[in-house]
Design a protein around this motif. Sequence first.
Motif, PDB file in Angstrom:
ATOM      1  N   TYR A 186      -9.025   8.822   0.029  1.00 18.85           N
ATOM      2  CA  TYR A 186      -9.225  10.186  -0.017  1.00 18.85           C
ATOM      3  C   TYR A 186      -8.610  10.784  -1.029  1.00 18.85           C
ATOM      4  O   TYR A 186      -9.308  11.862  -1.818  1.00 18.85           O
ATOM      5  CB  TYR A 186      -8.538  10.688   1.391  1.00 18.85           C
ATOM      6  CG  TYR A 186      -8.629  12.414   1.531  1.00 18.85           C
ATOM      7  CD1 TYR A 186      -9.774  12.814   1.665  1.00 18.85           C
ATOM      8  CD2 TYR A 186      -7.502  12.912   0.933  1.00 18.85           C
ATOM      9  CE1 TYR A 186      -9.782  14.528   1.705  1.00 18.85           C
ATOM     10  CE2 TYR A 186      -7.338  14.306   0.899  1.00 18.85           C
ATOM     11  CZ  TYR A 186      -8.448  15.074   1.523  1.00 18.85           C
ATOM     12  OH  TYR A 186      -8.402  16.388   1.456  1.00 18.85           O
ATOM     13  N   VAL A 187      -7.175  10.580  -1.765  1.00 14.68           N
ATOM     14  CA  VAL A 187      -6.879  11.147  -2.640  1.00 14.68           C
ATOM     15  C   VAL A 187      -7.662  10.951  -4.192  1.00 14.68           C
ATOM     16  O   VAL A 187      -7.825  11.717  -4.870  1.00 14.68           O
ATOM     17  CB  VAL A 187      -5.292  10.864  -2.977  1.00 14.68           C
ATOM     18  CG1 VAL A 187      -4.501  11.278  -4.186  1.00 14.68           C
ATOM     19  CG2 VAL A 187      -4.456  11.180  -1.892  1.00 14.68           C
ATOM     20  N   SER A 188      -8.340   9.729  -3.970  1.00 18.55           N
ATOM     21  CA  SER A 188      -8.886   9.117  -5.292  1.00 18.55           C
ATOM     22  C   SER A 188     -10.127  10.061  -5.334  1.00 18.55           C
ATOM     23  O   SER A 188     -10.504  10.474  -6.319  1.00 18.55           O
ATOM     24  CB  SER A 188      -9.103   7.698  -5.084  1.00 18.55           C
ATOM     25  OG  SER A 188     -10.235   7.520  -5.995  1.00 18.55           O
TER      26      SER A 188
ATOM     27  N   ALA B 181       0.758  -1.244  -0.068  1.00 21.74           N
ATOM     28  CA  ALA B 181       0.185   0.189   0.020  1.00 21.74           C
ATOM     29  C   ALA B 181       0.724   1.215   0.052  1.00 21.74           C
ATOM     30  O   ALA B 181       0.586   2.338  -0.803  1.00 21.74           O
ATOM     31  CB  ALA B 181      -0.978  -0.042   1.172  1.00 21.74           C
ATOM     32  N   LEU B 182       1.911   1.261   0.669  1.00 20.74           N
ATOM     33  CA  LEU B 182       2.828   2.467   0.904  1.00 20.74           C
ATOM     34  C   LEU B 182       3.389   2.637  -0.520  1.00 20.74           C
ATOM     35  O   LEU B 182       3.638   3.805  -1.116  1.00 20.74           O
ATOM     36  CB  LEU B 182       4.143   2.168   1.863  1.00 20.74           C
ATOM     37  CG  LEU B 182       3.397   2.614   3.165  1.00 20.74           C
ATOM     38  CD1 LEU B 182       4.528   2.102   4.241  1.00 20.74           C
ATOM     39  CD2 LEU B 182       2.924   3.950   3.715  1.00 20.74           C
TER      40      LEU B 182
ATOM     41  N   LEU C 250       2.772  15.128  -4.169  1.00 22.43           N
ATOM     42  CA  LEU C 250       1.751  14.890  -3.078  1.00 22.43           C
ATOM     43  C   LEU C 250       2.586  14.728  -1.717  1.00 22.43           C
ATOM     44  O   LEU C 250       2.293  15.153  -0.489  1.00 22.43           O
ATOM     45  CB  LEU C 250       0.856  13.550  -3.364  1.00 22.43           C
ATOM     46  CG  LEU C 250      -0.058  13.259  -2.447  1.00 22.43           C
ATOM     47  CD1 LEU C 250      -1.461  14.328  -2.820  1.00 22.43           C
ATOM     48  CD2 LEU C 250      -0.881  11.816  -2.928  1.00 22.43           C
ATOM     49  N   VAL C 251       3.792  13.933  -1.799  1.00 27.95           N
ATOM     50  CA  VAL C 251       4.634  13.923  -0.806  1.00 27.95           C
ATOM     51  C   VAL C 251       5.859  14.528  -0.999  1.00 27.95           C
ATOM     52  O   VAL C 251       6.430  14.143  -1.973  1.00 27.95           O
ATOM     53  CB  VAL C 251       4.885  12.553  -0.385  1.00 27.95           C
ATOM     54  CG1 VAL C 251       5.782  12.330   0.754  1.00 27.95           C
ATOM     55  CG2 VAL C 251       3.505  11.692  -0.057  1.00 27.95           C
ATOM     56  N   PRO C 252       6.345  15.657  -0.277  1.00 26.00           N
ATOM     57  CA  PRO C 252       7.543  16.328  -0.863  1.00 26.00           C
ATOM     58  C   PRO C 252       8.771  15.515  -0.760  1.00 26.00           C
ATOM     59  O   PRO C 252       8.870  14.539  -0.204  1.00 26.00           O
ATOM     60  CB  PRO C 252       7.278  17.568   0.117  1.00 26.00           C
ATOM     61  CG  PRO C 252       6.801  16.990   1.358  1.00 26.00           C
ATOM     62  CD  PRO C 252       5.729  16.023   0.848  1.00 26.00           C
TER      63      PRO C 252
ATOM     64  N   THR D  42      -3.243   4.068   5.634  1.00 23.95           N
ATOM     65  CA  THR D  42      -2.665   4.300   4.148  1.00 23.95           C
ATOM     66  C   THR D  42      -3.706   3.988   3.150  1.00 23.95           C
ATOM     67  O   THR D  42      -3.653   4.787   2.250  1.00 23.95           O
ATOM     68  CB  THR D  42      -1.724   3.297   4.057  1.00 23.95           C
ATOM     69  OG1 THR D  42      -0.857   3.428   5.082  1.00 23.95           O
ATOM     70  CG2 THR D  42      -0.845   3.637   2.783  1.00 23.95           C
ATOM     71  N   VAL D  43      -4.579   2.924   3.395  1.00 23.58           N
ATOM     72  CA  VAL D  43      -5.675   2.964   2.145  1.00 23.58           C
ATOM     73  C   VAL D  43      -6.662   3.831   2.168  1.00 23.58           C
ATOM     74  O   VAL D  43      -7.158   4.452   1.243  1.00 23.58           O
ATOM     75  CB  VAL D  43      -6.404   1.431   2.298  1.00 23.58           C
ATOM     76  CG1 VAL D  43      -7.341   1.343   1.445  1.00 23.58           C
ATOM     77  CG2 VAL D  43      -5.284   0.116   2.086  1.00 23.58           C
ATOM     78  N   GLY D  44      -6.999   4.337   3.403  1.00 17.97           N
ATOM     79  CA  GLY D  44      -7.866   5.538   3.448  1.00 17.97           C
ATOM     80  C   GLY D  44      -7.503   6.789   3.203  1.00 17.97           C
ATOM     81  O   GLY D  44      -8.117   7.483   2.457  1.00 17.97           O
ATOM     82  N   TYR D  45      -6.096   7.110   3.176  1.00 14.98           N
ATOM     83  CA  TYR D  45      -5.365   8.186   2.563  1.00 14.98           C
ATOM     84  C   TYR D  45      -5.484   7.980   1.079  1.00 14.98           C
ATOM     85  O   TYR D  45      -5.760   9.183   0.217  1.00 14.98           O
ATOM     86  CB  TYR D  45      -4.035   8.511   2.992  1.00 14.98           C
ATOM     87  CG  TYR D  45      -3.289   9.517   2.247  1.00 14.98           C
ATOM     88  CD1 TYR D  45      -3.625  10.748   2.695  1.00 14.98           C
ATOM     89  CD2 TYR D  45      -2.275   9.205   1.287  1.00 14.98           C
ATOM     90  CE1 TYR D  45      -2.956  11.777   2.091  1.00 14.98           C
ATOM     91  CE2 TYR D  45      -1.494  10.020   0.758  1.00 14.98           C
ATOM     92  CZ  TYR D  45      -1.912  11.551   1.053  1.00 14.98           C
ATOM     93  OH  TYR D  45      -1.063  12.706   0.320  1.00 14.98           O
TER      94      TYR D  45
END
Length: 381
Positions: free
Chosen positions: A214-216, A133-134, A152-154, A208-211
């Motif tokens: 959310y992005v989706s 997932a990561l 999205l992640v710097p 992680t999957v929730g994040y």
Amino acid sequence: MQLSDGVDSARAWLAAFVGGVAVLVAGAGAFPRQVYDGFLWRYFWGPVDADAHGASCAVRSGGTTERLYSQAACRGAEGIYAEPGYTAVSTVSYAVVLVFMLIGVLLLLRKLDVRMSKRFYFALFPFMLLGGALRVVEDVNATFVRENLGMLVPFPSVAVIISPFIYFTVFAFTLAALVGTISLARRGVVEDFEPVLGGVGAAALVATVGYLLYVSATSAVVGFYPAVAVITLGLASLIAAVYWWASERYAPYINEGTGEMGILVVWGHSVDGVANVLSLDWTDALGIPVSYGSKHVVNRATVRYTGEFYEAIGQGWLADAIGTAWPFLLIKVAAAVAVVWVFDRQIFEESPRYAYLLLIAILAVGLGPGTRDFLRATLGI
């Protein structure tokens, strides 16, 4: 466990680890161009830097780094350059580090006197899913970079979830959770550490999957195709259930050593097999606007030989009708069943720590990439 001269093995391992890090840091400080630029950056950090920025290569010259976005520019660059991916030097280096870290894990398990059991094996299951997932978080980050939406992640934070650093990230998180939960159990805060350990991994996985979901839901460049997840997890579960029923009924000796753990091994490798089949042959049918390619050596060979077989028998139309990747699923399931069979009772009785760690690694090899593949296809990236 003691060395022949009476030195504690765990302390010797720790001394070797600290000494190795100290030598690299001192060398990089004393000879920055040779040690840092020419070795550490070129083979380890440079490829990750280029990958994180979606560049064709990264070039280091005069103490500064430049990212280039075409192969022509990379070929004409002056300085030390690095491309995304692995080299022979980095591959060998990571293999040595992996073996060294596995020795450290064995020594730590002995030092902590950890009970190797089926409960421990199942408690580590969420962490295997977490690694995949990561990796998808990094894939989403790369999608944002390609679409000129920024990161999205710097950078450099994103480096911890880019291969191969992500393996060390998941390893460190799992190790910290293991030591922490064992400490709680021995202080009497919890009765057993295994359920708490599994809970920590499950919480991290859900977050992680929730994040990702959310992005989706909030981004136009990340989609959502739930049929991929439903089919992958559903079919893998069906395969594992059929395997368990058939083996227990007709060949119970296969599960003599692993017991219920064998179900998880077959399930994990079935996830990888099904995800590959869907990604390679059925994206159009599922409405996924992305084309995926084979990266696994065995997968590439399977797809090629299946297509050649269709042509040899004059039935080339089968490639479009049923695809060419489905034999890979059969190979994965057969290999998983063979592994379960090999891990008989004697192996667990003679060397339980080695047996459990090896079985954990075997499951992770299938489940990690499989999780990444089906989540990527679920998000259409």
